[in-house]
Motif scaffolding. Structure first.
Motif, PDB file in Angstrom:
ATOM      1  N   THR A 236       0.834  -1.204   0.000  1.00 57.11           N
ATOM      2  CA  THR A 236       0.000   0.000   0.000  1.00 57.11           C
ATOM      3  C   THR A 236       0.864   1.248   0.000  1.00 57.11           C
ATOM      4  O   THR A 236       0.613   2.202  -0.751  1.00 57.11           O
ATOM      5  CB  THR A 236      -0.933   0.008   1.222  1.00 57.11           C
ATOM      6  N   ARG A 237       1.887   1.249   0.826  1.00 52.74           N
ATOM      7  CA  ARG A 237       2.801   2.398   0.882  1.00 52.74           C
ATOM      8  C   ARG A 237       3.466   2.638  -0.473  1.00 52.74           C
ATOM      9  O   ARG A 237       3.506   3.768  -0.966  1.00 52.74           O
ATOM     10  CB  ARG A 237       3.860   2.158   1.953  1.00 52.74           C
ATOM     11  N   SER A 238       4.007   1.572  -1.060  1.00 57.66           N
ATOM     12  CA  SER A 238       4.701   1.709  -2.337  1.00 57.66           C
ATOM     13  C   SER A 238       3.775   2.218  -3.442  1.00 57.66           C
ATOM     14  O   SER A 238       4.130   3.131  -4.212  1.00 57.66           O
ATOM     15  CB  SER A 238       5.308   0.365  -2.744  1.00 57.66           C
ATOM     16  N   SER A 239       2.579   1.644  -3.527  1.00 59.71           N
ATOM     17  CA  SER A 239       1.626   2.051  -4.559  1.00 59.71           C
ATOM     18  C   SER A 239       1.147   3.481  -4.338  1.00 59.71           C
ATOM     19  O   SER A 239       0.970   4.249  -5.300  1.00 59.71           O
ATOM     20  CB  SER A 239       0.429   1.094  -4.575  1.00 59.71           C
ATOM     21  N   MET A 240       0.924   3.844  -3.083  1.00 56.39           N
ATOM     22  CA  MET A 240       0.447   5.194  -2.775  1.00 56.39           C
ATOM     23  C   MET A 240       1.511   6.248  -3.082  1.00 56.39           C
ATOM     24  O   MET A 240       1.180   7.348  -3.533  1.00 56.39           O
ATOM     25  CB  MET A 240       0.036   5.265  -1.306  1.00 56.39           C
ATOM     26  N   ILE A 241       2.776   5.932  -2.841  1.00 60.92           N
ATOM     27  CA  ILE A 241       3.841   6.888  -3.144  1.00 60.92           C
ATOM     28  C   ILE A 241       3.862   7.201  -4.639  1.00 60.92           C
ATOM     29  O   ILE A 241       4.001   8.357  -5.048  1.00 60.92           O
ATOM     30  CB  ILE A 241       5.201   6.333  -2.671  1.00 60.92           C
ATOM     31  N   ASP A 242       3.722   6.154  -5.453  1.00 62.58           N
ATOM     32  CA  ASP A 242       3.669   6.384  -6.900  1.00 62.58           C
ATOM     33  C   ASP A 242       2.442   7.206  -7.293  1.00 62.58           C
ATOM     34  O   ASP A 242       2.524   8.102  -8.146  1.00 62.58           O
ATOM     35  CB  ASP A 242       3.642   5.036  -7.636  1.00 62.58           C
ATOM     36  N   ALA A 243       1.308   6.896  -6.653  1.00 59.80           N
ATOM     37  CA  ALA A 243       0.074   7.616  -6.995  1.00 59.80           C
ATOM     38  C   ALA A 243       0.139   9.078  -6.567  1.00 59.80           C
ATOM     39  O   ALA A 243      -0.323   9.977  -7.291  1.00 59.80           O
ATOM     40  CB  ALA A 243      -1.126   6.928  -6.342  1.00 59.80           C
ATOM     41  N   LEU A 244       0.722   9.329  -5.392  1.00 62.53           N
ATOM     42  CA  LEU A 244       0.781  10.705  -4.890  1.00 62.53           C
ATOM     43  C   LEU A 244       1.713  11.591  -5.707  1.00 62.53           C
ATOM     44  O   LEU A 244       1.647  12.821  -5.604  1.00 62.53           O
ATOM     45  CB  LEU A 244       1.234  10.694  -3.422  1.00 62.53           C
ATOM     46  N   ASP A 245       2.555  10.968  -6.515  1.00 57.70           N
ATOM     47  CA  ASP A 245       3.475  11.730  -7.353  1.00 57.70           C
ATOM     48  C   ASP A 245       2.929  11.934  -8.772  1.00 57.70           C
ATOM     49  O   ASP A 245       3.660  12.393  -9.658  1.00 57.70           O
ATOM     50  CB  ASP A 245       4.824  11.003  -7.419  1.00 57.70           C
TER      51      ASP A 245
ATOM     52  N   VAL B  41      -2.787  -3.443  -4.447  1.00 52.70           N
ATOM     53  CA  VAL B  41      -3.100  -3.991  -3.121  1.00 52.70           C
ATOM     54  C   VAL B  41      -3.927  -5.258  -3.246  1.00 52.70           C
ATOM     55  O   VAL B  41      -3.678  -6.257  -2.560  1.00 52.70           O
ATOM     56  CB  VAL B  41      -3.847  -2.939  -2.274  1.00 52.70           C
ATOM     57  N   LEU B  42      -4.911  -5.242  -4.147  1.00 49.38           N
ATOM     58  CA  LEU B  42      -5.755  -6.412  -4.355  1.00 49.38           C
ATOM     59  C   LEU B  42      -4.926  -7.603  -4.841  1.00 49.38           C
ATOM     60  O   LEU B  42      -5.185  -8.743  -4.449  1.00 49.38           O
ATOM     61  CB  LEU B  42      -6.851  -6.081  -5.358  1.00 49.38           C
ATOM     62  N   THR B  43      -3.935  -7.338  -5.692  1.00 57.05           N
ATOM     63  CA  THR B  43      -3.071  -8.414  -6.181  1.00 57.05           C
ATOM     64  C   THR B  43      -2.354  -9.098  -5.029  1.00 57.05           C
ATOM     65  O   THR B  43      -2.297 -10.331  -4.953  1.00 57.05           O
ATOM     66  CB  THR B  43      -2.034  -7.855  -7.175  1.00 57.05           C
TER      67      THR B  43
END
Length: 316
Positions: A200-209, A239-241
């Motif tokens: 979740t952290r990794s995916s959110m960091i990419d999304a927030l950028d 996250v679902l994956t």
């Protein structure tokens, strides 16, 4: 969607065949004579031979495998001569406790890991982010059975707040059912929390950028709306994956934890079947677990299409 589901189910047939062959081979490589075990030490050679004939053990291994596959196609996982009952209803009678622990652990891990992952991404590089990563590292290095023992010491022996072992069906007492799930559920959730929070952290960091978050900032949207309505929604596929792929590990963790908390689930049945050299039961359990994996993966693929319309257009 029905066509897509049918394709996925057909593609699972080779997987089931391979799992069946492996299960059959492993069961028959365990050594010992199940007919001798069932007959007992006092049985004569003639009695043991008659029992072997009844169980079909005198046939060649390819013939035994073929007969088992034919029965499997008819929904019959075999007959346990050790327990003197069909394999399928025996497995089904042990499924509910295992699934209860696994689902409770999954819900708990999602409730804890997703907010932690979002928080860590929002506070990247700060104390909160480092604390979440440290917590994830700790839970990753803590085996589920050891977590169970530590929780038992704290909440049973010291605080005396929760039951130490056993299982209660919800029809008997729903409150007791929940209380008996707390410690096993937390035990199997520890590893899941680490995996899901990191993803979740990794995916959110990419999304927030991304550009759409900068646009949301420019429009004056509040930070919670930026995080949950926009960034997390676009991160949910990753996250679902992880959740789908690791659910099988959670089932395995539940099987191990059942031994610690004396839960009468699949884990208890597995251990007893191995000790009794119950080939039919071992094979049936392996096939059942493989089917659970296939169903979970199918549900995950369908949820992909529900969440992301682009996947739905390509798949359906």
């Amino acid at each position: 969607m029905l066509k897509y589901m049918a394709k996925r189910l057909v593609s699972a047939i080779p997987v089931m065949l391979i799992v069946g062959i492996i299960a059959f081979a492993l069961a028959h490589m365990s050594g010992g004579d199940p007919a001798r075990v069932i007959a007992g030490d006092g049985a004569t050679d003639a009695q043991v031979e008659a029992l072997r004939q009844q169980m079909g053990l005198n046939a060649s291994l390819p013939d035994q495998l073929w007969s088992w596959f034919v029965d499997l196609l008819h929904g019959n996982l075999g007959y346990s001569y050790i327990l003197n009952e069909p394999v399928t209803p025996t497995i089904l009678s042990h499924v509910f406790p295992t699934l209860s622990v696994a689902v409770f652990g999954e819900l708990l891990s999602l409730a804890v890991a997703i907010p932690l992952g979002v928080l860590a991404a929002d506070k990247q590089g700060r104390f909160a982010d480092k604390a979440v990563l440290a917590f994830a590292t700790l839970t990753t290095s803590l085996p589920s059975f050891l977590a169970g023992l530590l929780l038992m010491i704290i909440f049973v022996l010291q605080a005396k707040l929760l039951p130490a072992s056993g299982f209660i069906y919800p029809a008997d007492s729903f409150g007791g059912y929940i209380l008996h799930l707390v410690l096993p559920g937390i035990s199997v959730a520890t590893l899941q929390i680490a995996i899901i929070s990191r993803m979740t952290r990794s995916s959110m960091i990419d999304a927030l950028d991304s550009d759409y978050i900068r646009t949301a900032k420019a429009k004056g949207m509040s930070r919670p709306i930026q995080l949950w309505r926009h960034a997390f929604k676009n991160s949910s596929i990753s996250v679902l994956t992880v959740v789908g792929q690791s659910f099988g590990e959670l089932i395995a963790g539940a099987i191990v934890v059942e031994t610690v908390f004396n839960v009468p689930g699949i884990g208890q049945l597995v251990v007893n079947s191995i000790l009794r050299r119950d080939y039919q039961m071992i094979q049936g359990i392996m096939i059942f677990v493989a089917m659970v994996f296939i169903v979970v993966n199918l549900i995950t693929d369908i949820l992909y299409a529900v969440i992301d319309p682009r996947i739905r257009e390509r798949s359906f």
